[in-house]
Scaffold this active site. Structure first.
Site, short mmCIF file in Angstrom:
data_model
loop_
_atom_site.label_atom_id
_atom_site.label_comp_id
_atom_site.label_asym_id
_atom_site.label_seq_id
_atom_site.Cartn_x
_atom_site.Cartn_y
_atom_site.Cartn_z
N ASP A 1 26.32 -13.41 -8.73
CA ASP A 1 27.67 -13.51 -9.32
C ASP A 1 27.97 -14.90 -9.89
O ASP A 1 28.95 -15.06 -10.62
CB ASP A 1 28.73 -13.15 -8.28
CG ASP A 1 28.89 -11.65 -8.11
OD1 ASP A 1 28.37 -10.90 -8.97
OD2 ASP A 1 29.51 -11.22 -7.13
N LYS B 1 37.29 -11.78 -2.38
CA LYS B 1 37.36 -10.35 -2.67
C LYS B 1 36.33 -9.58 -1.83
O LYS B 1 36.63 -8.51 -1.29
CB LYS B 1 37.12 -10.13 -4.17
CG LYS B 1 37.06 -8.68 -4.61
CD LYS B 1 37.08 -8.59 -6.12
CE LYS B 1 35.83 -9.14 -6.77
NZ LYS B 1 34.65 -8.23 -6.64
N ARG C 1 28.24 3.52 -14.29
CA ARG C 1 27.53 2.70 -13.31
C ARG C 1 26.88 3.60 -12.26
O ARG C 1 27.56 4.41 -11.62
CB ARG C 1 28.48 1.68 -12.66
CG ARG C 1 29.04 0.69 -13.68
CD ARG C 1 30.07 -0.24 -13.07
NE ARG C 1 29.47 -1.20 -12.13
CZ ARG C 1 30.15 -2.17 -11.54
NH1 ARG C 1 31.46 -2.30 -11.77
NH2 ARG C 1 29.55 -3.00 -10.71
#
Length: 409
Positions: free
Chosen positions: A292, A23, A99
């Site tokens: 991540d 991604k 955010r």
């Protein structure tokens, strides 16, 4: 959709899985192909985020809704700011409007952009009126999300004077910055990263080229966890991967040796094998350059009864959810001894694991996938399971290939 998960009867697993393109690489490549039309892309991610990014790049006016896609929000902010004649309202989900994006907006406006806030200052939605950006020097805090930095670097070669970016303080998530610069290099764009300063030279056009997107190492992390939790002798082959990866999460191949997972490289593939190893009771790891995979590692440790202290996790507070608090809540449900701060996670050793716990996913694809390997140790329920389409739409089908029992409730 709720899914009930349990592991295969035989935990000596052997199979081959093809994982969609990264991604992170896909979104960078898509933006560069919008700036330089001679670029073609192969092995593009089939994730929701990549589709949203591709759709956003086709617009020049009106409302651009990127839903939960944080990467698209940051990258498209830079793209539209420098796209002369564009006039868009860039928005997203409710969580996206919570955010922060002020640091990136301030930097772009300092370069001459015309970006304003439609509602609360510092947060989307953003009104962006694209114009030529002729200034070429700007400063950013170095310990922020690397996506802010990459947003600027990706548009830098299209600016008439290029860009000189000074990063103030200790730099985090360096591999993601290097990924961006590596793609620029593939296109013949000159850049330089020395100390805390990155400079990118302007380039009006590039030669026709095909960018081949490597498969996603973040997605591979869940199979590393599955192999770690499986019997010695388990082998899972994943494609398509490069030994000299641009992705920071490729550090998995070193990290998971402590869990008895050996990685070998073949032609465009990796094979993960569970090998005998001396078990450890506690690990410490700084994940500032690969945040991540923190969820996956924490869940692997819990599943194996290993304690851990993970640091460098400050960016997890502003992801799809507050991932540290989400991990704290969900692992506690399962019986874990866990504590978190705003940038660390500490897990005690534990041999008890509760059954049939319903794991909430908080609109976060990584929560669903990180917890799924625990089905090898206990049965569990994943709430809002299709959140995985954000990055890995085939995830549940691929688990079934490995003979996990996946049942819709």
């Amino acid at each position: 959709m709720k899914l009930h998960l349990s592991g295969p009867e035989n935990t000596l697993l052997k199979d081959t899985i093809k994982i969609t393109g990264s991604k992170s690489e896909s979104n960078r490549s898509l933006l560069l192909s919008a700036l330089y039309p001679g670029i073609k892309i192969e092995n593009l991610s089939n994730s929701d985020d990549a589709q949203v990014m591709a759709a956003g790049l086709k617009q020049r006016e009106g409302t651009v809704d990127i839903h939960h896609a944080g990467t698209a929000m940051r990258f498209l902010t830079g793209y539209f700011a420098a796209l002369e004649g564009s006039d868009v309202l860039l928005t997203g989900s409710k969580r996206m409007t919570e955010r922060p994006i002020k640091i990136l907006v301030d930097a772009l406006n300092e370069l001459g952009a015309n970006i304003s806030y439609e509602k609360e200052e510092g947060y989307p939605p953003l009104r962006i009126k694209g114009k030529k950006l002729s200034k070429n020097r700007v400063r950013l805090p170095a310990n922020i999300s690397s996506q802010y930095i990459s947003s600027l670097l990706l548009i830098a070669p299209s600016l008439e004077n290029g860009l000189e970016l000074e990063l103030v303080g200790k730099i985090t998530s360096v591999p993601y910055i290097q990924m961006t610069l590596g793609l620029l290099t593939e296109l013949g764009i000159d850049s330089d990263f020395r100390g805390n300063t990155i400079s990118v030279k302007p380039k009006a056009s590039v030669n026709p080229v095909t960018l081949v997107v490597e498969s996603d190492w973040s997605s591979a992390s869940y199979f590393y966890s599955i192999v770690a939790l499986s019997e010695v002798g388990t082998e899972i082959t994943l494609s398509a991967y490069k030994e000299n990866s641009l992705q920071g999460d490729s550090v998995l191949k070193e990290i998971y040796t402590v869990f008895g997972v050996e990685t070998s490289f073949g032609e465009n593939r990796i094979t993960l094998k569970k090998v005998p190893n001396n078990p450890t009771s506690f690990i410490e790891r700084d994940l500032a350059n690969a945040p991540d995979i923190a969820q996956t590692i924490a869940v692997t440790c819990f599943g194996m009864g290993i304690g851990c202290h993970l640091t460098g996790l400050h960016t997890l507070k502003i992801k799809e959810t507050d991932r540290l608090e989400a991990l704290n809540t969900e692992l506690t449900k399962l019986g874990a001894d866990i504590s978190v701060t705003d940038k660390t996670l500490t897990l005690g050793t534990s041999t008890l694991m509760n059954k049939d716990v319903a794991i909430d996913t908080y609109n976060d694809h990584r929560m669903a996938m990180a917890f799924a390997p625990l089905a090898l140790r206990t049965s569990l329920v994943i709430n809002d399971a299709m959140v995985v389409t954000k990055s890995y739409p085939d995830f549940w089908n691929d688990l079934q290939k490995l003979h996990f029992k996946v049942r819709e409730l």
